[in-house]
Design a protein around this motif. Structure first.
Motif, PDB file in Angstrom:
ATOM      1  N   LEU A   1      -6.143  59.568  -6.512  1.00 13.23           N
ATOM      2  CA  LEU A   1      -6.475  58.357  -7.266  1.00 13.23           C
ATOM      3  C   LEU A   1      -7.147  58.668  -8.602  1.00 13.23           C
ATOM      4  O   LEU A   1      -7.480  57.757  -9.350  1.00 13.23           O
ATOM      5  CB  LEU A   1      -7.371  57.449  -6.421  1.00 13.23           C
ATOM      6  CG  LEU A   1      -6.768  57.001  -5.093  1.00 13.23           C
ATOM      7  CD1 LEU A   1      -7.753  56.150  -4.316  1.00 13.23           C
ATOM      8  CD2 LEU A   1      -5.451  56.268  -5.306  1.00 13.23           C
TER       9      LEU A   1
ATOM     10  N   ASP B   1      -8.383  55.344 -10.079  1.00 17.28           N
ATOM     11  CA  ASP B   1      -7.592  54.150  -9.794  1.00 17.28           C
ATOM     12  C   ASP B   1      -8.145  53.444  -8.563  1.00 17.28           C
ATOM     13  O   ASP B   1      -7.846  53.800  -7.438  1.00 17.28           O
ATOM     14  CB  ASP B   1      -6.128  54.523  -9.582  1.00 17.28           C
ATOM     15  CG  ASP B   1      -5.245  53.309  -9.350  1.00 17.28           C
ATOM     16  OD1 ASP B   1      -5.766  52.168  -9.400  1.00 17.28           O
ATOM     17  OD2 ASP B   1      -4.041  53.496  -9.130  1.00 17.28           O
TER      18      ASP B   1
ATOM     19  N   THR C   1      -7.604  50.192  -8.107  1.00 21.40           N
ATOM     20  CA  THR C   1      -6.837  48.968  -7.909  1.00 21.40           C
ATOM     21  C   THR C   1      -6.333  48.901  -6.467  1.00 21.40           C
ATOM     22  O   THR C   1      -6.174  49.933  -5.806  1.00 21.40           O
ATOM     23  CB  THR C   1      -5.631  48.888  -8.872  1.00 21.40           C
ATOM     24  OG1 THR C   1      -4.744  49.979  -8.602  1.00 21.40           O
ATOM     25  CG2 THR C   1      -6.086  48.915 -10.322  1.00 21.40           C
TER      26      THR C   1
ATOM     27  N   HIS D   1      -3.099  50.761  -6.099  1.00 22.77           N
ATOM     28  CA  HIS D   1      -3.182  52.160  -6.558  1.00 22.77           C
ATOM     29  C   HIS D   1      -2.010  52.527  -7.464  1.00 22.77           C
ATOM     30  O   HIS D   1      -1.450  53.606  -7.380  1.00 22.77           O
ATOM     31  CB  HIS D   1      -3.279  53.140  -5.381  1.00 22.77           C
ATOM     32  CG  HIS D   1      -4.472  52.898  -4.530  1.00 22.77           C
ATOM     33  ND1 HIS D   1      -5.755  52.904  -5.026  1.00 22.77           N
ATOM     34  CD2 HIS D   1      -4.584  52.630  -3.203  1.00 22.77           C
ATOM     35  CE1 HIS D   1      -6.612  52.652  -4.042  1.00 22.77           C
ATOM     36  NE2 HIS D   1      -5.917  52.478  -2.925  1.00 22.77           N
TER      37      HIS D   1
ATOM     38  N   ARG E   1      -2.326  51.937 -10.982  1.00 25.16           N
ATOM     39  CA  ARG E   1      -2.836  51.919 -12.355  1.00 25.16           C
ATOM     40  C   ARG E   1      -2.251  53.106 -13.119  1.00 25.16           C
ATOM     41  O   ARG E   1      -2.233  54.223 -12.625  1.00 25.16           O
ATOM     42  CB  ARG E   1      -4.367  51.989 -12.332  1.00 25.16           C
ATOM     43  CG  ARG E   1      -4.987  51.934 -13.698  1.00 25.16           C
ATOM     44  CD  ARG E   1      -6.507  51.871 -13.605  1.00 25.16           C
ATOM     45  NE  ARG E   1      -7.103  52.101 -14.910  1.00 25.16           N
ATOM     46  CZ  ARG E   1      -8.393  52.236 -15.119  1.00 25.16           C
ATOM     47  NH1 ARG E   1      -9.238  52.155 -14.111  1.00 25.16           N
ATOM     48  NH2 ARG E   1      -8.854  52.451 -16.333  1.00 25.16           N
ATOM     49  N   ARG E   2      -1.790  52.848 -14.330  1.00 25.72           N
ATOM     50  CA  ARG E   2      -1.141  53.884 -15.134  1.00 25.72           C
ATOM     51  C   ARG E   2      -1.867  54.172 -16.442  1.00 25.72           C
ATOM     52  O   ARG E   2      -1.654  55.210 -17.050  1.00 25.72           O
ATOM     53  CB  ARG E   2       0.282  53.441 -15.470  1.00 25.72           C
ATOM     54  CG  ARG E   2       1.147  53.208 -14.250  1.00 25.72           C
ATOM     55  CD  ARG E   2       2.480  52.617 -14.600  1.00 25.72           C
ATOM     56  NE  ARG E   2       3.201  53.483 -15.524  1.00 25.72           N
ATOM     57  CZ  ARG E   2       4.263  53.084 -16.218  1.00 25.72           C
ATOM     58  NH1 ARG E   2       4.716  51.853 -16.110  1.00 25.72           N
ATOM     59  NH2 ARG E   2       4.868  53.914 -17.032  1.00 25.72           N
TER      60      ARG E   2
END
Length: 196
Positions: free
Chosen positions: A151, A166, A168, A171, A173-174
């Motif tokens: 993550l 990450d 979120t 998981h 998120r970029r």
């Protein structure tokens, strides 16, 4: 990646948006217009970052405690960067540099009486730059030892060097920031579709 708005002293700061303090430490160097920009130019810059990141209250750090802080903070940042990169890439992690740093900053537990009862607090001396940066180093050690490194990511924008955790739900998120790098990617993809 662009920086936040300047503070009262005119210093542009990187966003504190990595969702982990040790990654925010790494993000004190950012790519701006294709060039690396260090937000730490002086001891005072490091103190402002420590206060802004919530490590200390304004006025808690005396000028005598700042001497040499920039050099030590930059050294800690590179130790953490090396360890995070190695762990993320599956390479061998040598904890000795961070352990050496942590050994220079002893602390102890202390019981504190409050109206609601007793509370355990961490007390530490802050006479040297290493002692001042100890909470940041401990946060980095906790990240390296216990967190899910799948993550921990770098922004997918090729021109950005920011790291993030990450957190979120999906998981997926970029981007370090959807408003900055994510939006830049969306605009570029839109233009490419229109040209095609």
């Amino acid at each position: 990646m662009t920086s936040d708005a300047p503070d009262q002293q005119g210093t542009s700061w990187p966003p504190v948006a990595a969702d982990h303090p040790a990654l925010d430490l790494l993000n004190t160097i950012a790519q701006i217009d294709g060039n690396p920009v260090d937000s730490w130019i002086s001891d005072e810059d490091v103190v402002r970052w420590l206060i802004r990141a919530g490590w200390y209250e304004a006025g808690a750090i005396a000028p005598a405690q700042m001497r040499g802080l920039l050099r030590v903070a930059r050294a800690l940042r590179e130790i953490v960067r090396t360890l995070v990169s190695a762990r993320k890439n599956g390479g061998k992690v040598d904890p000795e540099p961070l352990n050496d740093f942590l050994a220079k900053a002893p602390s102890h537990s202390e019981l504190v009486c409050e109206e609601a009862g007793l509370r355990l607090a961490r007390r530490r001396a802050i006479k040297t730059p290493e002692q001042l940066l100890a909470p940041v180093a401990e946060s980095a050690a906790e990240l390296l030892a216990g967190d899910d490194f799948t993550l921990i990511r770098k922004c997918e924008d090729r021109t950005c060097t920011m790291w993030f955790y990450d957190r979120t739900k999906s998981h997926r998120r970029r981007w370090c920031s959807m408003a900055l790098c994510g939006n830049r990617h969306k605009v570029a993809a839109f233009r490419q579709r229109r040209q095609g």
